[in-house]
Design a protein around this motif. Structure first.
Motif, PDB file in Angstrom:
ATOM      1  N   SER A   4       0.835  -1.198   0.000  1.00  0.00           N
ATOM      2  CA  SER A   4       0.000   0.000   0.000  1.00  0.00           C
ATOM      3  C   SER A   4       0.872   1.250   0.000  1.00  0.00           C
ATOM      4  O   SER A   4       2.080   1.187   0.263  1.00  0.00           O
ATOM      5  CB  SER A   4      -0.888   0.002   1.241  1.00  0.00           C
ATOM      6  OG  SER A   4      -0.081   0.217   2.387  1.00  0.00           O
ATOM      7  N   ASP A   5       0.219   2.380  -0.246  1.00  0.00           N
ATOM      8  CA  ASP A   5       0.932   3.654  -0.182  1.00  0.00           C
ATOM      9  C   ASP A   5       1.565   3.872   1.188  1.00  0.00           C
ATOM     10  O   ASP A   5       2.691   4.350   1.300  1.00  0.00           O
ATOM     11  CB  ASP A   5       0.012   4.815  -0.559  1.00  0.00           C
ATOM     12  CG  ASP A   5      -1.306   4.850   0.205  1.00  0.00           C
ATOM     13  OD1 ASP A   5      -1.578   3.942   1.027  1.00  0.00           O
ATOM     14  OD2 ASP A   5      -2.084   5.794  -0.043  1.00  0.00           O
ATOM     15  N   LYS A   6       0.869   3.472   2.244  1.00  0.00           N
ATOM     16  CA  LYS A   6       1.395   3.626   3.610  1.00  0.00           C
ATOM     17  C   LYS A   6       2.718   2.879   3.763  1.00  0.00           C
ATOM     18  O   LYS A   6       3.715   3.429   4.237  1.00  0.00           O
ATOM     19  CB  LYS A   6       0.375   3.101   4.620  1.00  0.00           C
ATOM     20  CG  LYS A   6       0.816   3.193   6.069  1.00  0.00           C
ATOM     21  CD  LYS A   6      -0.293   2.666   6.994  1.00  0.00           C
ATOM     22  CE  LYS A   6       0.035   2.846   8.447  1.00  0.00           C
ATOM     23  NZ  LYS A   6       1.011   1.914   8.962  1.00  0.00           N
ATOM     24  N   PHE A   9       5.511   4.516   1.598  1.00  0.00           N
ATOM     25  CA  PHE A   9       6.054   5.710   2.274  1.00  0.00           C
ATOM     26  C   PHE A   9       7.007   5.308   3.401  1.00  0.00           C
ATOM     27  O   PHE A   9       8.086   5.884   3.543  1.00  0.00           O
ATOM     28  CB  PHE A   9       4.929   6.590   2.845  1.00  0.00           C
ATOM     29  CG  PHE A   9       4.316   7.536   1.856  1.00  0.00           C
ATOM     30  CD1 PHE A   9       5.071   8.518   1.228  1.00  0.00           C
ATOM     31  CD2 PHE A   9       2.963   7.452   1.567  1.00  0.00           C
ATOM     32  CE1 PHE A   9       4.501   9.402   0.320  1.00  0.00           C
ATOM     33  CE2 PHE A   9       2.375   8.335   0.660  1.00  0.00           C
ATOM     34  CZ  PHE A   9       3.143   9.308   0.036  1.00  0.00           C
ATOM     35  N   LYS A  24       6.324  13.085  -3.937  1.00  0.00           N
ATOM     36  CA  LYS A  24       5.320  12.385  -3.128  1.00  0.00           C
ATOM     37  C   LYS A  24       4.064  12.025  -3.911  1.00  0.00           C
ATOM     38  O   LYS A  24       3.470  10.979  -3.683  1.00  0.00           O
ATOM     39  CB  LYS A  24       4.953  13.208  -1.897  1.00  0.00           C
ATOM     40  CG  LYS A  24       6.022  13.189  -0.829  1.00  0.00           C
ATOM     41  CD  LYS A  24       5.541  13.852   0.442  1.00  0.00           C
ATOM     42  CE  LYS A  24       6.630  13.719   1.501  1.00  0.00           C
ATOM     43  NZ  LYS A  24       6.196  14.201   2.801  1.00  0.00           N
ATOM     44  N   ILE A  27       3.384   8.514  -5.522  1.00  0.00           N
ATOM     45  CA  ILE A  27       2.963   7.336  -4.757  1.00  0.00           C
ATOM     46  C   ILE A  27       1.438   7.287  -4.756  1.00  0.00           C
ATOM     47  O   ILE A  27       0.772   8.167  -4.221  1.00  0.00           O
ATOM     48  CB  ILE A  27       3.555   7.352  -3.339  1.00  0.00           C
ATOM     49  CG1 ILE A  27       5.084   7.365  -3.432  1.00  0.00           C
ATOM     50  CG2 ILE A  27       3.054   6.139  -2.543  1.00  0.00           C
ATOM     51  CD1 ILE A  27       5.804   7.464  -2.127  1.00  0.00           C
ATOM     52  N   GLN A  28       0.924   6.246  -5.381  1.00  0.00           N
ATOM     53  CA  GLN A  28      -0.508   6.024  -5.520  1.00  0.00           C
ATOM     54  C   GLN A  28      -0.961   5.018  -4.460  1.00  0.00           C
ATOM     55  O   GLN A  28      -0.134   4.470  -3.730  1.00  0.00           O
ATOM     56  CB  GLN A  28      -0.809   5.524  -6.933  1.00  0.00           C
ATOM     57  CG  GLN A  28      -0.382   6.498  -8.032  1.00  0.00           C
ATOM     58  CD  GLN A  28      -1.078   7.841  -7.916  1.00  0.00           C
ATOM     59  OE1 GLN A  28      -2.287   7.910  -7.691  1.00  0.00           O
ATOM     60  NE2 GLN A  28      -0.321   8.921  -8.044  1.00  0.00           N
ATOM     61  N   PRO A  29      -2.256   4.714  -4.351  1.00  0.00           N
ATOM     62  CA  PRO A  29      -2.727   3.799  -3.308  1.00  0.00           C
ATOM     63  C   PRO A  29      -2.042   2.430  -3.307  1.00  0.00           C
ATOM     64  O   PRO A  29      -1.820   1.851  -2.245  1.00  0.00           O
ATOM     65  CB  PRO A  29      -4.223   3.670  -3.600  1.00  0.00           C
ATOM     66  CG  PRO A  29      -4.579   4.941  -4.292  1.00  0.00           C
ATOM     67  CD  PRO A  29      -3.369   5.301  -5.102  1.00  0.00           C
ATOM     68  N   SER A  31       0.675   1.654  -5.901  1.00  0.00           N
ATOM     69  CA  SER A  31       1.737   1.670  -6.912  1.00  0.00           C
ATOM     70  C   SER A  31       2.526   2.966  -6.813  1.00  0.00           C
ATOM     71  O   SER A  31       2.171   3.871  -6.057  1.00  0.00           O
ATOM     72  CB  SER A  31       1.144   1.537  -8.322  1.00  0.00           C
ATOM     73  OG  SER A  31       0.355   2.667  -8.629  1.00  0.00           O
ATOM     74  N   VAL A  32       3.590   3.034  -7.606  1.00  0.00           N
ATOM     75  CA  VAL A  32       4.379   4.257  -7.740  1.00  0.00           C
ATOM     76  C   VAL A  32       4.421   4.600  -9.225  1.00  0.00           C
ATOM     77  O   VAL A  32       4.783   3.755 -10.055  1.00  0.00           O
ATOM     78  CB  VAL A  32       5.815   4.077  -7.195  1.00  0.00           C
ATOM     79  CG1 VAL A  32       6.669   5.306  -7.487  1.00  0.00           C
ATOM     80  CG2 VAL A  32       5.793   3.786  -5.700  1.00  0.00           C
ATOM     81  N   GLN A 142       3.385   2.568 -14.112  1.00  0.00           N
ATOM     82  CA  GLN A 142       3.533   2.463 -12.668  1.00  0.00           C
ATOM     83  C   GLN A 142       4.197   1.148 -12.287  1.00  0.00           C
ATOM     84  O   GLN A 142       4.171   0.198 -13.060  1.00  0.00           O
ATOM     85  CB  GLN A 142       2.192   2.598 -11.940  1.00  0.00           C
ATOM     86  CG  GLN A 142       1.154   1.579 -12.300  1.00  0.00           C
ATOM     87  CD  GLN A 142       0.145   2.102 -13.310  1.00  0.00           C
ATOM     88  OE1 GLN A 142       0.126   3.272 -13.621  1.00  0.00           O
ATOM     89  NE2 GLN A 142      -0.670   1.220 -13.829  1.00  0.00           N
TER      90      GLN A 142
END
Length: 179
Positions: A4-6, A9, A24, A27-29, A31-32, A142
């Protein structure tokens, strides 16, 4: 398990996953976003007109912020981002639906092995009847990251480790190993 994005990060903050440069909003939910770099490579014309898998393939490399991809043309491109994956993380390269709907096919064999570091070479193909203007810095696809159940015993140390720019095929090196 897809990250996940969390988690992405957290891994970037802890420097266990390295992506540079990174903004920043990439960063998707789950993917990047990856952006198109400014290096493009095309296979040079061969006198025989045949690509041989046993010999090094000659490429013409172009560094430009804008590349016109002609109808039915194939070109190698690179990501802006340089990645460094830990030994327990893999990634899948996915194209953007919005670009696919224009006839731009994006692929790179679809897989990034654990332990890989480098820019990702993308294979781009224009299936449209119109040319497509490609611009460096544009979102092109992505990466979807997946955590492995344990670190790889043999993380990636292959022929594309550390690559920068649109890197041509090194399949001929497979034959050298067999000799």
């Amino acid at each position: 398990m897809i990250l996940s994005d969390k988690t992405l990060f957290e891994m970037i903050e802890a420097d266990t996953l390295q992506i540079s440069p990174l903004e920043k909003h990439q960063i998707q939910p789950a993917s990047v976003d990856i952006r198109l770099g400014n290096t493009f490579s095309i296979v040079e014309d061969l006198p025989s007109g045949i690509i041989n898998l046993e010999d090094e393939i000659p490429y013409k490399t172009i560094v430009t912020d804008t590349y016109i991809l002609l109808p039915n043309q194939f070109v190698l491109a690179t990501t802006m981002e340089y990645f460094h994956l830990p030994d327990d993380l893999t990634a899948f390269v996915e194209g953007r639906s919005s670009l696919g709907r224009m006839g731009l096919f994006i692929q790179n064999a679809g897989w990034v092995d654990p332990g890989f570091h480098g820019e990702i070479t993308l294979e781009l193909y224009n299936a449209n009847r119109c040319a497509i203007e490609l611009k460096a810095g544009r979102r092109i696809g992505q990466l979807v990251f997946a955590k492995m159940d344990s670190p790889a015993i043999h993380p990636y140390q292959g022929k594309y480790q550390g690559q920068k720019g649109a890197t041509g095929s090194r399949v001929y090196l497979d034959m050298e190993k067999q000799r």
